[in-house]
Motif scaffolding. Structure first.
Motif, PDB file in Angstrom:
ATOM      1  N   GLU A 279       0.820  -1.211   0.000  1.00  0.00           N
ATOM      2  CA  GLU A 279       0.000   0.000   0.000  1.00  0.00           C
ATOM      3  C   GLU A 279       0.857   1.265   0.000  1.00  0.00           C
ATOM      4  OE1 GLU A 279      -3.156   0.314  -0.324  1.00  0.00           O
ATOM      5  OE2 GLU A 279      -4.102  -1.578   0.253  1.00  0.00           O
TER       6      GLU A 279
ATOM      7  N   GLN B 104      -1.973  -6.188  -9.409  1.00  0.00           N
ATOM      8  CA  GLN B 104      -3.181  -6.057  -8.597  1.00  0.00           C
ATOM      9  C   GLN B 104      -4.416  -6.319  -9.439  1.00  0.00           C
ATOM     10  OE1 GLN B 104      -3.684  -2.182  -6.813  1.00  0.00           O
ATOM     11  NE2 GLN B 104      -4.853  -2.997  -5.097  1.00  0.00           N
TER      12      GLN B 104
ATOM     13  N   GLN C 290     -11.123  -4.888  -7.919  1.00  0.00           N
ATOM     14  CA  GLN C 290     -11.867  -5.435  -6.793  1.00  0.00           C
ATOM     15  C   GLN C 290     -12.969  -4.477  -6.375  1.00  0.00           C
ATOM     16  OE1 GLN C 290      -9.431  -6.182  -3.338  1.00  0.00           O
ATOM     17  NE2 GLN C 290     -10.180  -8.259  -3.178  1.00  0.00           N
TER      18      GLN C 290
ATOM     19  N   PRO D 114     -15.251  -2.359  -3.681  1.00  0.00           N
ATOM     20  CA  PRO D 114     -14.847  -1.638  -2.462  1.00  0.00           C
ATOM     21  C   PRO D 114     -15.080  -2.421  -1.178  1.00  0.00           C
ATOM     22  CG  PRO D 114     -16.115  -0.218  -3.938  1.00  0.00           C
ATOM     23  CD  PRO D 114     -16.233  -1.604  -4.471  1.00  0.00           C
TER      24      PRO D 114
ATOM     25  N   ARG E  93      -8.885  -5.529   1.092  1.00  0.00           N
ATOM     26  CA  ARG E  93      -7.876  -4.906   0.234  1.00  0.00           C
ATOM     27  C   ARG E  93      -6.700  -5.831  -0.028  1.00  0.00           C
ATOM     28  NH1 ARG E  93      -8.125   1.092   0.250  1.00  0.00           N
ATOM     29  NH2 ARG E  93      -5.923   1.041  -0.364  1.00  0.00           N
TER      30      ARG E  93
ATOM     31  N   SER F   5      -6.488  -8.310  -3.108  1.00  0.00           N
ATOM     32  CA  SER F   5      -6.367  -7.848  -4.491  1.00  0.00           C
ATOM     33  C   SER F   5      -4.962  -8.039  -5.058  1.00  0.00           C
ATOM     34  CB  SER F   5      -6.748  -6.361  -4.589  1.00  0.00           C
ATOM     35  OG  SER F   5      -5.810  -5.550  -3.904  1.00  0.00           O
ATOM     36  N   TRP F   6      -3.962  -8.243  -4.190  1.00  0.00           N
ATOM     37  CA  TRP F   6      -2.588  -8.354  -4.664  1.00  0.00           C
ATOM     38  C   TRP F   6      -2.300  -9.770  -5.142  1.00  0.00           C
ATOM     39  CZ3 TRP F   6      -0.839  -3.678  -5.173  1.00  0.00           C
ATOM     40  CH2 TRP F   6      -1.236  -2.684  -4.269  1.00  0.00           C
TER      41      TRP F   6
ATOM     42  N   TYR G 122      -5.189   5.133   2.064  1.00  0.00           N
ATOM     43  CA  TYR G 122      -6.585   4.917   2.450  1.00  0.00           C
ATOM     44  C   TYR G 122      -7.394   6.209   2.408  1.00  0.00           C
ATOM     45  CZ  TYR G 122      -4.012   0.970   4.302  1.00  0.00           C
ATOM     46  OH  TYR G 122      -3.156  -0.098   4.431  1.00  0.00           O
TER      47      TYR G 122
END
Length: 274
Positions: A96, A105, A108, A110, A114, A117-118, A153
Motif C-alpha cells: 500500500e 493487482q 476489486q 470496495p 484490500r 487484491s494483490w 486509504y
C-alpha cells in the motif's frame, strides 16, 4: 471428544459451540498469531474464545498489530531466524505504501478485503533471490518522499477510524508494544515534527537469542486503551497540514538520524552511498 457427556449437559448446541471455538482457535493461530512451532498454536488464544458473545468486543486488529510488533523486535536479534506474526498484514502494508515493491493487482469491489487484491509474485531462488534482495536494499536506500504513497486509504482516513490516532501501548495477552502515530504524521498529510517521548517499558531483556525476549510494562498502561479519548493524538495541536509529504521541521532530520538506521547496505559492500 467426550461427545456423550456434551450431549447430556448441553446437547447439539454445546457441540456446535465447541466446533466454532475450535475453528476460531485454529484460524487465529494460523493467521493473526503465527509462531515458529509449525503445527502448534499458543494456548492463550483459547482464553478469548470461551464466550462467543464477547468475540466482537475484542480489538483483534490492535492485538494482531501488537503481536506483529513484538515479532519484528524478536527478528532483530542476532540469533533469530525467520519472522512470525501476521505477515499478510505486513506485506499488504508494504504494498500500500511503497509502489516500488508492489506486485500486480486485480480489480476489486470496495467491500472486498484490500489485501486479497494483490497477486503473489513468484519467489525466486538461488542467485536470483540474492540479486533481488540486493536490489531491494538499494531501492530502500535510495527511497525518497516521492516514492511513498503516504495516504493510501484517503486523506481523511483517521476521521473515519478515530482509534487510528490512539497513542500508547497496544496489547495482546501478555504482549504490549508502544504505538505512536506522531512518529509518522505524514501519513495524515501533516508536517512531520519531532515527536514527544513515547511511553516506555518498565524493564526489558533483549539478548542476542530470540528465546528470552521479555518486556515488562507498568500495570497502569492497561488503562490507556480503555480511555482512547484521553490518549488520542490531536493533529492540529501537534502540527499543521502540509501540501507535500516532504515537509518537516528543520530539526527533524538530525533527530531521526540519531535514532534510526538511515542505510541498509553497509558501505563496505561496494555500493556507492548517496
Amino acid at each position: 471428544m467426550h461427545a456423550e457427556g456434551l450431549l447430556v449437559s448441553g446437547g447439539e448446541l454445546k457441540i456446535k459451540e465447541m466446533e466454532v471455538q475450535c475453528y476460531l482457535f485454529v484460524l487465529l493461530g494460523s493467521t493473526l498469531f503465527v509462531d515458529k512451532s509449525r503445527d502448534r498454536i499458543r494456548p492463550v488464544i483459547n482464553l478469548f474464545l470461551k464466550d462467543h458473545l464477547q468475540l466482537t468486543d475484542y480489538a483483534w486488529g490492535a492485538g494482531a498489530l501488537a503481536y506483529l510488533y513484538r515479532q519484528l523486535g524478536v527478528a532483530t536479534r542476532a540469533g533469530s531466524k525467520g519472522l512470525c506474526g501476521c505477515l499478510t498484514l505486513l506485506q499488504a502494508w508494504i504494498y500500500e505504501y511503497f509502489p516500488l515493491f508492489r506486485p500486480s493487482q486485480l480489480p476489486q469491489s470496495p467491500d472486498a478485503p484490500r489485501a486479497s487484491s494483490w497477486i503473489s509474485p513468484r519467489l525466486p531462488g538461488g542467485d536470483e533471490a540474492r540479486q533481488r534482495l540486493a536490489r531491494y536494499r538499494q531501492l530502500l536506500d535510495e527511497l525518497s518522499a516521492d516514492d511513498v504513497t503516504w495516504t493510501p486509504y484517503g486523506r481523511d482516513g483517521h476521521t473515519d477510524i478515530p482509534r487510528s490516532l490512539y497513542t500508547g501501548p497496544i496489547r495482546f495477552s501478555d504482549i504490549a508494544e508502544g504505538y505512536d502515530p506522531a512518529r509518522c504524521l505524514r501519513q495524515f498529510r501533516y508536517r512531520q515534527i519531532i515527536p514527544r517521548a513515547m511511553t516506555v517499558p518498565h524493564d526489558q531483556y533483549r539478548p542476542a537469542s530470540d528465546s528470552s525476549y521479555i518486556v515488562f510494562w507498568d500495570p497502569w498502561v492497561n488503562q490507556l486503551w480503555d480511555n482512547v479519548a484521553a490518549h488520542r493524538l490531536d493533529l492540529n495541536f501537534a502540527s499543521r497540514p502540509c501540501e507535500h509529504p516532504s515537509e518537516i521541521v528543520e530539526e527533524y532530520v538530525d533527530w531521526f538520524l540519531i535514532r534510526s538506521h538511515p542505510r541498509i547496505t553497509h558501505p563496505t559492500d561496494g555500493v556507492p552511498q548517496p
